[in-house]
Design an enzyme around this catalytic site. Sequence first.
Site, short mmCIF file in Angstrom:
data_model
loop_
_atom_site.label_atom_id
_atom_site.label_comp_id
_atom_site.label_asym_id
_atom_site.label_seq_id
_atom_site.Cartn_x
_atom_site.Cartn_y
_atom_site.Cartn_z
N HIS A 1 5.57 -1.48 2.57
CA HIS A 1 4.93 -0.17 2.67
C HIS A 1 4.07 -0.06 3.93
CE1 HIS A 1 3.22 3.57 1.50
NE2 HIS A 1 2.01 3.07 1.38
N GLY B 1 7.82 13.04 -6.22
CA GLY B 1 6.88 14.14 -5.97
C GLY B 1 6.71 14.44 -4.48
N THR B 2 6.66 13.40 -3.66
CA THR B 2 6.49 13.58 -2.21
C THR B 2 7.68 14.32 -1.62
OG1 THR B 2 5.17 11.56 -2.08
CG2 THR B 2 6.20 12.31 -0.03
N GLY C 1 6.15 -12.91 -27.16
CA GLY C 1 6.15 -12.05 -25.98
C GLY C 1 6.08 -12.81 -24.66
N THR D 1 8.17 8.67 -7.79
CA THR D 1 8.35 9.76 -8.76
C THR D 1 9.16 10.91 -8.16
OG1 THR D 1 6.37 10.95 -8.05
CG2 THR D 1 6.08 9.26 -9.76
N LYS E 1 0.49 15.75 3.58
CA LYS E 1 0.41 15.91 2.12
C LYS E 1 -0.92 15.39 1.61
CE LYS E 1 1.93 11.57 0.02
NZ LYS E 1 3.02 10.70 -0.39
C1 R5P Z 1 3.57 6.93 0.34
O1 R5P Z 1 2.77 6.60 1.21
C2 R5P Z 1 4.98 6.46 0.32
O2 R5P Z 1 5.48 6.26 1.59
C3 R5P Z 1 5.88 7.40 -0.45
O3 R5P Z 1 5.88 8.64 0.23
C4 R5P Z 1 5.36 7.63 -1.83
O4 R5P Z 1 4.87 6.44 -2.35
C5 R5P Z 1 6.46 8.16 -2.70
O5 R5P Z 1 5.96 8.32 -3.99
P1 R5P Z 1 6.44 9.52 -4.90
O6 R5P Z 1 7.93 9.55 -4.83
O7 R5P Z 1 5.90 9.17 -6.26
O8 R5P Z 1 5.80 10.76 -4.37
#
Ligand code: R5P
Length: 312
Positions: free
Chosen positions: A129, A224-225, A37, A222, A191
């Site tokens: 970020h 989700g945001t 591995g 993901t 959010k």
């Molecule tokens: C959060 O602070 C980032 O800017 C993105 O909004 C977030 O990480 C996106 O993650 P996901 O698509 O999982 O909601």
Amino acid sequence: MHLKLIAGRANVPMAEVIAHNLEVPLSAREVCRFPDGELHVEIQDSVRDDDVYLIQPTGPPVEERLFELLLLADACRRAGAASVTAVIPYFGYARHDRRASGREAVGARLVADLIGVAGVNRVVSVDLHVTSLEGFFPVPVEHLTAVPMLIEHVRGGVTANAVVVAPDLGAAKLAERWASALQLPAAIVHKRRISGEKVVVRAIAGEVRGLAPLIVDDMISTGGTIEAAIKALLDAGAVPQIDVVATHGVLVGAAMERLAGCGARRMIVTDSVSVPENPGLRLEVVSVGSLLADAIGRLHRGESLAPLIRHE
Ligand code: R5P
């Protein structure tokens, strides 16, 4: 001192765009996994006294991508490279930049330290970020931005009734940059993250009723945001002509299905992370290869990177 480009396995097509723009071939390397591995890397061209650029975003599977980068840096250092620059267009672990509650690790700091320990002399990254991540690294960081190229990509399709939307507070400054460049109003979605996959919207600051949202973020993981923001915007009376733009399309878990069904008209990301094919989701992918090639060329020639750098 010769310029050498070495690509890890994370995003070879993007590395090829860089190589094409610089008219420098990718140096040969071998990466394999031993039966137990463990990863094994070997640089097959000489890098002695060379100015080496290792191209490797550390998206999923993040530990594998990261460890491959560390091994490549170590191999170059031991092979006598004059300098090793890690070109990490998407920096995984960036969201682990603080302890949100007790007894958590600050993964971003640890990963930055590991990159320095491996023998990297300099890091090039794109739309980190948070900008303060630069200070986590023990070596200089050239923090580039893909936002101007994304703005030019969407500019022609933006309608007069558009509003730039930050899908969370963290994206508020980014939304301001977009709004000022496109001469549009801005709004912010508040959010709350319930889990890695699930977020809920508490409120929207700014006018969105009757307007066409242009949602901007640094990354989609993901989905989700974005999904939650679109639902909240439509509930608040926004018109269903929604465009979404993010630098990093990390797209894990159910992201593809979520984004395909979220009602967005256009979805635009860069190739900072290699974007998986999905017939159900039409993604527009803007390459950061030319931006990175420009930065590498300037670094190699000892020229200023000022026009490419992200300033807050
Ligand atoms: C959060 O602070 C980032 O800017 C993105 O909004 C977030 O990480 C996106 O993650 P996901 O698509 O999982 O909601």
